[in-house]
Design a protein around this motif. Structure first.
Motif, PDB file in Angstrom:
ATOM      1  N   TRP A   1      11.225  -5.438  -5.489  1.00 33.99           N
ATOM      2  CA  TRP A   1      11.473  -3.579  -5.681  1.00 33.99           C
ATOM      3  C   TRP A   1      10.034  -3.557  -6.077  1.00 33.99           C
ATOM      4  N   ILE A   2       9.307  -4.224  -6.458  1.00 30.83           N
ATOM      5  CA  ILE A   2       7.876  -3.830  -7.177  1.00 30.83           C
ATOM      6  C   ILE A   2       6.709  -2.995  -6.440  1.00 30.83           C
ATOM      7  N   LYS A   3       7.418  -3.779  -5.013  1.00 35.01           N
ATOM      8  CA  LYS A   3       6.261  -2.543  -3.967  1.00 35.01           C
ATOM      9  C   LYS A   3       6.498  -1.464  -4.075  1.00 35.01           C
ATOM     10  N   TYR A   4       8.116  -0.654  -4.126  1.00 37.97           N
ATOM     11  CA  TYR A   4       7.824   0.453  -4.195  1.00 37.97           C
ATOM     12  C   TYR A   4       7.138   0.342  -5.055  1.00 37.97           C
ATOM     13  N   LEU A   5       7.973   0.455  -6.438  1.00 43.50           N
ATOM     14  CA  LEU A   5       7.518   1.296  -7.887  1.00 43.50           C
ATOM     15  C   LEU A   5       5.889   1.819  -7.272  1.00 43.50           C
ATOM     16  N   LEU A   6       5.205   0.480  -6.700  1.00 44.10           N
ATOM     17  CA  LEU A   6       3.630   0.540  -6.770  1.00 44.10           C
ATOM     18  C   LEU A   6       3.181   1.444  -5.774  1.00 44.10           C
ATOM     19  N   LEU A   7       4.145   1.897  -4.653  1.00 48.63           N
ATOM     20  CA  LEU A   7       4.038   3.129  -3.789  1.00 48.63           C
ATOM     21  C   LEU A   7       4.611   4.143  -4.952  1.00 48.63           C
ATOM     22  N   ILE A   8       4.950   4.021  -5.107  1.00 46.75           N
ATOM     23  CA  ILE A   8       5.401   5.501  -5.791  1.00 46.75           C
ATOM     24  C   ILE A   8       4.602   6.185  -6.795  1.00 46.75           C
TER      25      ILE A   8
ATOM     26  N   ILE B   1     -16.186   2.875  -8.469  1.00 39.49           N
ATOM     27  CA  ILE B   1     -14.927   2.780  -9.333  1.00 39.49           C
ATOM     28  C   ILE B   1     -13.663   3.225  -8.712  1.00 39.49           C
ATOM     29  N   ASN B   2     -13.388   4.421  -9.193  1.00 33.94           N
ATOM     30  CA  ASN B   2     -12.412   4.637  -8.815  1.00 33.94           C
ATOM     31  C   ASN B   2     -11.752   5.263  -7.347  1.00 33.94           C
ATOM     32  N   ILE B   3     -12.942   5.603  -6.466  1.00 37.11           N
ATOM     33  CA  ILE B   3     -12.629   4.681  -4.705  1.00 37.11           C
ATOM     34  C   ILE B   3     -12.280   3.004  -4.544  1.00 37.11           C
ATOM     35  N   VAL B   4     -12.873   2.494  -5.288  1.00 37.16           N
ATOM     36  CA  VAL B   4     -13.295   1.263  -4.910  1.00 37.16           C
ATOM     37  C   VAL B   4     -11.522   0.842  -5.455  1.00 37.16           C
ATOM     38  N   GLN B   5     -11.153   1.616  -6.602  1.00 39.76           N
ATOM     39  CA  GLN B   5     -10.257   0.832  -6.922  1.00 39.76           C
ATOM     40  C   GLN B   5      -8.885   1.235  -5.711  1.00 39.76           C
ATOM     41  N   THR B   6      -8.915   2.785  -5.738  1.00 41.46           N
ATOM     42  CA  THR B   6      -7.780   3.535  -4.630  1.00 41.46           C
ATOM     43  C   THR B   6      -7.882   2.655  -3.440  1.00 41.46           C
ATOM     44  N   VAL B   7      -9.223   2.305  -2.915  1.00 43.97           N
ATOM     45  CA  VAL B   7      -9.237   1.094  -1.898  1.00 43.97           C
ATOM     46  C   VAL B   7      -8.109   0.343  -1.856  1.00 43.97           C
TER      47      VAL B   7
ATOM     48  N   GLN C   1      -6.146  -0.545  -3.702  1.00 42.59           N
ATOM     49  CA  GLN C   1      -4.962  -0.088  -4.346  1.00 42.59           C
ATOM     50  C   GLN C   1      -4.564   0.224  -2.643  1.00 42.59           C
ATOM     51  N   ILE C   2      -5.011   0.512  -2.303  1.00 41.97           N
ATOM     52  CA  ILE C   2      -4.579   0.555  -0.188  1.00 41.97           C
ATOM     53  C   ILE C   2      -4.382  -0.761   0.331  1.00 41.97           C
ATOM     54  N   TRP C   3      -4.600  -0.746   0.420  1.00 43.88           N
ATOM     55  CA  TRP C   3      -4.951  -2.628   0.819  1.00 43.88           C
ATOM     56  C   TRP C   3      -4.181  -3.228   0.311  1.00 43.88           C
TER      57      TRP C   3
ATOM     58  N   LEU D   1      -1.585  -2.114  -0.767  1.00 41.64           N
ATOM     59  CA  LEU D   1       0.406  -1.826  -0.741  1.00 41.64           C
ATOM     60  C   LEU D   1       0.423  -2.703   1.522  1.00 41.64           C
ATOM     61  N   VAL D   2      -0.331  -2.359   2.261  1.00 42.07           N
ATOM     62  CA  VAL D   2      -1.114  -2.849   3.296  1.00 42.07           C
ATOM     63  C   VAL D   2       0.020  -3.619   3.137  1.00 42.07           C
ATOM     64  N   LEU D   3      -0.782  -5.086   2.609  1.00 41.26           N
ATOM     65  CA  LEU D   3      -0.310  -6.721   2.585  1.00 41.26           C
ATOM     66  C   LEU D   3       1.181  -6.900   2.016  1.00 41.26           C
ATOM     67  N   LEU D   4       1.358  -5.858   1.344  1.00 40.68           N
ATOM     68  CA  LEU D   4       3.110  -6.130   0.592  1.00 40.68           C
ATOM     69  C   LEU D   4       4.040  -5.934   1.781  1.00 40.68           C
ATOM     70  N   PHE D   5       3.751  -5.085   2.343  1.00 40.73           N
ATOM     71  CA  PHE D   5       4.588  -4.031   3.126  1.00 40.73           C
ATOM     72  C   PHE D   5       4.791  -4.640   4.763  1.00 40.73           C
ATOM     73  N   VAL D   6       3.110  -5.429   4.896  1.00 38.16           N
ATOM     74  CA  VAL D   6       3.313  -5.735   6.102  1.00 38.16           C
ATOM     75  C   VAL D   6       3.558  -7.414   6.223  1.00 38.16           C
ATOM     76  N   ILE D   7       3.062  -8.437   5.355  1.00 29.19           N
ATOM     77  CA  ILE D   7       3.190  -9.799   5.566  1.00 29.19           C
ATOM     78  C   ILE D   7       4.651  -9.993   5.049  1.00 29.19           C
ATOM     79  N   PRO D   8       5.152 -10.501   6.201  1.00 28.03           N
ATOM     80  CA  PRO D   8       6.956 -10.901   5.165  1.00 28.03           C
ATOM     81  C   PRO D   8       6.918 -11.845   4.717  1.00 28.03           C
ATOM     82  N   LYS D   9       8.170 -12.031   4.110  1.00 30.10           N
ATOM     83  CA  LYS D   9       8.149 -12.313   2.641  1.00 30.10           C
ATOM     84  C   LYS D   9       8.611 -13.865   2.888  1.00 30.10           C
ATOM     85  N   ASP D  10       7.924 -15.109   2.657  1.00 32.23           N
ATOM     86  CA  ASP D  10       7.935 -16.057   2.952  1.00 32.23           C
ATOM     87  C   ASP D  10       9.555 -16.823   2.271  1.00 32.23           C
ATOM     88  N   LYS D  11      10.102 -17.454   3.883  1.00 30.47           N
ATOM     89  CA  LYS D  11      11.246 -17.659   3.288  1.00 30.47           C
ATOM     90  C   LYS D  11      11.192 -19.373   2.981  1.00 30.47           C
TER      91      LYS D  11
END
Length: 100
Positions: free
Chosen positions: A42-49, A74-80, A82-84, A86-96
């Motif tokens: 659930w933390i990835k959804y909190l991070l997205l919000i 620094i703020n722009i790098v932080q934003t980039v 954070q985007i990266w 979120l992409v990793l959290l939602f695209v890479i499947p959780k290890d089974k």
């Protein structure tokens, strides 16, 4: 990046409450990182919000870029990053787990 930003703008930490808020903010980010490393779903959804809410601050980042270029970068790098994240959290499947 956030700690570097705090160090760069240390003069803004001129009261106890501002220092307290800065420490709590850094601890919150480390807590999110810890929960992500443990595989909490659930933390990835909190991070997205939180990221979407943070997009409201984009004009402030642009102002920072004009007034304090290092803080703005620094703020722009932080934003980039954070985007990266979120992409990793939602695209890479959780290890089974493999059962033997």
């Amino acid at each position: 990046m956030g700690i570097g930003n705090l160090i760069w703008t240390y003069d803004t930490l001129n009261s106890g409450i501002k220092i307290f808020i800065a420490v709590i903010s850094v601890a919150f980010v480390f807590g999110i990182g810890y929960l992500i490393s443990k595989g909490t779903e659930w933390i990835k959804y909190l991070l997205l919000i939180l990221f979407i809410m943070g997009l409201i601050g984009l004009p402030y980042i642009i102002i920072n870029l004009k007034n304090e270029p290092i803080v703005g970068v620094i703020n722009i790098v932080q934003t980039v990053l954070q985007i990266w994240t979120l992409v990793l959290l939602f695209v890479i499947p959780k290890d089974k787990k493999i059962e033997l």
